[in-house]
Design a protein around this motif. Structure first.
Motif, PDB file in Angstrom:
ATOM      1  N   GLY A 105       0.831  -1.193   0.000  1.00 39.01           N
ATOM      2  CA  GLY A 105       0.000   0.000   0.000  1.00 39.01           C
ATOM      3  C   GLY A 105       0.865   1.240   0.000  1.00 39.01           C
ATOM      4  N   SER A 106       0.235   2.386   0.111  1.00 34.20           N
ATOM      5  CA  SER A 106       0.956   3.654   0.053  1.00 34.20           C
ATOM      6  C   SER A 106       0.802   4.414   1.376  1.00 34.20           C
ATOM      7  CB  SER A 106       0.423   4.506  -1.101  1.00 34.20           C
ATOM      8  OG  SER A 106       0.947   5.812  -1.047  1.00 34.20           O
ATOM      9  N   ILE A 107       1.946   4.791   1.977  1.00 37.80           N
ATOM     10  CA  ILE A 107       1.953   5.650   3.164  1.00 37.80           C
ATOM     11  C   ILE A 107       2.925   6.787   2.878  1.00 37.80           C
ATOM     12  CG2 ILE A 107       2.381   5.812   5.643  1.00 37.80           C
ATOM     13  CD1 ILE A 107       1.960   2.807   5.854  1.00 37.80           C
ATOM     14  N   THR A 108       2.415   8.014   2.853  1.00 36.43           N
ATOM     15  CA  THR A 108       3.274   9.160   2.539  1.00 36.43           C
ATOM     16  C   THR A 108       3.144  10.235   3.609  1.00 36.43           C
ATOM     17  OG1 THR A 108       1.569  10.225   1.181  1.00 36.43           O
ATOM     18  CG2 THR A 108       3.093   8.710   0.065  1.00 36.43           C
ATOM     19  N   TYR A 109       4.214  11.002   3.735  1.00 34.56           N
ATOM     20  CA  TYR A 109       4.298  12.116   4.675  1.00 34.56           C
ATOM     21  C   TYR A 109       4.687  13.336   3.854  1.00 34.56           C
ATOM     22  CZ  TYR A 109       4.956   7.841   7.369  1.00 34.56           C
ATOM     23  OH  TYR A 109       4.832   6.566   7.866  1.00 34.56           O
TER      24      TYR A 109
END
Length: 626
Positions: A105-109
């Motif tokens: 999945g995608s986790i961005t900051y």
């Protein structure tokens, strides 16, 4: 101890310039962070035959998270709700950059992946408050500030920031109280939790994760903690927490709520709109109730009127399908449409990997280690034990003369055995007890493993060597061993040398076997083997097993102790007629031999360094950062 605490307070007062708490150095977040996560899936591999993977199960994998998405903006507070086992803590750990393995999945900051720059601006408060029990609230936060704040701050500014956090979290009343533990009275549970939060607030985190911050607290204390977090979020911080069953007052303080059930999202959105949403999909409460209780009932598959006879599995499937139909597409569109905050000019390369240099980490950790572990080293029980054995040995071997050579070598072997076991078991407990603290601090990037390890070795030296020095001083002169200052200091050196080697063995066992029960059993078996092969009990060892003596600490220590008292040319009265015999020909001394003292000293030196190297390598498995 009290004088040291007073000196710390005086130091803080000097920095502050007054008895009043200084204003916070940080009022707003340095780098507002927009957190986005989309279709997060996490799988674990199961051992076949376990309860989670029964026989006949087609897959040996289990999905803990099943496509969870969300968006949290600066100034917002997200609460993740769900029953035990729903995946709340797993998702929180993944968002905090602390979860590896089968994560997709995608986790961005701010549109970027997790990096060192993000980690420097992220705080993570675990469910269990991992704190040193004998340090005061102020000492805990000051030591953390000295380690976590970068060198762009002076030492005085770091101390002032720690004091301002004490005031900001309402801890002034207990700032000089010790943290305490299960068997040591200290601050309250709510104050402990605020200290844990304070440790993360020291770095002025833009992103703050908290795992069950109100667990085990009464409603009033929980209200204070969540209110504090709400105030912090309004300074532009992004706050994400897991919470089990908040009161209705707490529930309406959350800007956003994520409801999970068996890894499936059932709701994501404003907390105030949650009840209306579930009513719209056919699940309205039959009476006024706490929204969190209602949501948890639904996550468990319980309908508002529990007597409807609906299958809980069907209820959860229906709610998961409703989420996919009503929320998922809209949420993902919002995630794509939301612009990321621009990143500051600071890059990972400019930050460097560590906030402070090696020497700073070493000195701070050494001071902290001395303050914390001296209570364990110099406990009343250990002091009484050592002095009791010292005087008892001195009385049993009271002024034995040179004709009692059998008694004297028996004393030397007993003392070497006693000071083989004593430091071994003391050292075995160190790393298993500090495992959670080491993992917590290393995962946040506070210090190098080498600085921690060396500070522990050096800080323990004076405490480790004081009690054996007292033992030798008392027993040596009472037992009537050779009345020579040179022989006394040589004997003392051998004892301290062997104590350090035994301590190294204990550290190695403790770091490799982090289970206290197994480690103590393993250590007992090893040391008993060394004692049996030490050359006192068995003189004619079969050749096929005689190799044990070459790895036995007791064998080399005993040899050096004999050499510290006797020389081959010394004589003793060997019969009733006053005949003199050479000490070197005494059967039990002849088997060990008085020669080869240098080889024995070198062998112990190799063990001293080797065991500590093994202990260091064992610790490398603990708290490895992503």
């Amino acid at each position: 101890m009290d004088m040291e605490r007073q000196s710390m307070d005086l130091e803080l007062d000097t920095v502050n310039g007054s008895a009043e708490a200084p204003p916070p150095l940080f009022k707003e977040a340095n780098l507002p962070i927009t957190l986005k996560f989309q279709d997060v899936v996490y799988k674990v591999k199961l051992n076949k035959g376990s309860q989670l993977c029964p026989k006949g199960m087609k897959s040996d994998e289990k999905e803990i998270l099943k496509g969870v998405s969300g968006l949290v903006l600066p100034g917002e507070m997200l609460a993740m709700l769900g029953p035990s086992g729903s995946g709340k803590t797993t998702l929180l750990t993944a968002l905090g950059g602390k979860l590896g393995g089968r994560l997709s999945g995608s986790i961005t900051y701010n549109g970027k992946a997790f990096s060192n720059a993000i980690k420097r601006n992220t705080g993570f408060v675990t469910q269990d408050d991992v704190l040193y029990p004998h340090l005061t609230v102020t000492e805990t936060l000051v030591f953390t500030a000295l380690l976590r704040l970068p060198n762009s701050f002076t030492r005085e500014e770091k101390i002032r920031q720690a004091e301002s956090v004490v005031a900001q979290l309402g801890l002034l009343r207990c700032k000089n109280s010790i943290i305490g533990g299960p068997l040591l009275r200290g601050v309250s549970g709510g104050e402990r939790k605020r200290v844990s939060i304070g440790q993360e607030m020291l770095i002025n985190p833009s992103l703050l994760f908290l795992d069950e911050p109100t667990s085990g607290l009464d409603s009033t204390t929980a209200q204070r903690i969540v209110s504090t977090l709400w105030d912090l979020s309004k300074g532009g911080r992004t706050i994400v927490m897991t919470i089990h069953q908040p009161s209705s007052r707490l529930f309406y303080m959350f800007d956003k709520v994520l409801l999970l059930s068996e890894g499936n999202p059932l709701y994501f959105g404003e907390g105030a709109r949650a009840m209306d949403y579930f009513s719209s999909v056919g699940y309205a409460p039959s009476l006024a109730m706490n929204p969190s209780d209602f949501l948890l009932d639904l996550a468990n598959g319980l309908t508002p009127n529990g007597d409807s006879g609906e299958d809980p599995v069907m209820v959860k499937q229906t709610l998961a399908f409703a989420y996919q139909s009503n929320i998922d597409h809209t949420l993902k569109a919002e995630i794509r449409a939301t612009e990321d905050n621009p990143r500051d000019a600071i890059t990972d390369k400019q930050l460097g990997r560590w906030p402070t240099n090696w020497w700073q980490q070493f000195t701070v950790l050494m001071r902290r280690g001395i303050k914390e572990r001296r209570h364990e080293f110099f406990s009343t029980m250990k002091i009484v034990q050592v002095f009791f054995v010292s005087f008892l040995s001195g009385l049993l071997w009271w002024q034995s003369d040179s004709s009692h050579i059998q008694d004297q070598i028996g004393l030397l072997f007993f003392a070497s055995g006693f000071w083989g076991f004593f430091p071994l078991f003391q050292a075995i407990f160190i790393f298993p007890q500090e495992r959670m603290m080491l993992a917590k601090e290393r995962s946040s990037g506070m210090y190098r493993l080498s600085s921690y390890f060396m500070s522990m070795i050096v800080s323990d030296l004076p405490m480790e060597l004081l009690l054996p020095t007292c033992f030798v001083t008392i027993t040596y002169w009472m037992a009537g061993l050779k009345h020579s200052a040179a022989k006394y200091f040589q004997t003392l050196f051998v004892f301290l040398y062997s104590v350090l080697v035994s301590q190294g063995l204990g550290l190695a066992i403790g770091s490799l076997v982090m289970d206290l029960k197994k480690a103590t059993t393993f250590g007992s078996v090893i040391m008993l083997t060394f004692v049996l092969a030490g050359g006192f009990y068995v003189q004619h060892v079969p050749g096929f097993i005689s190799w044990i003596k070459y790895v036995s600490i007791s064998n080399y220590s005993y040899k050096l102790l004999l050499g510290s008292q006797y020389e081959a040319s010394d004589t003793y009265v060997c019969d009733t007629h006053g005949k003199l015999c050479l000490v070197g020909d005494f059967p039990q001394i002849k088997m060990i031999g008085l020669d080869g003292q240098g080889v024995a000293a070198v062998a112990l030196g190799v063990m001293l360094l080797g065991y500590r190297l093994i202990a260091y390598l064992g610790l490398m498995r603990v708290g490895v950062t992503k």
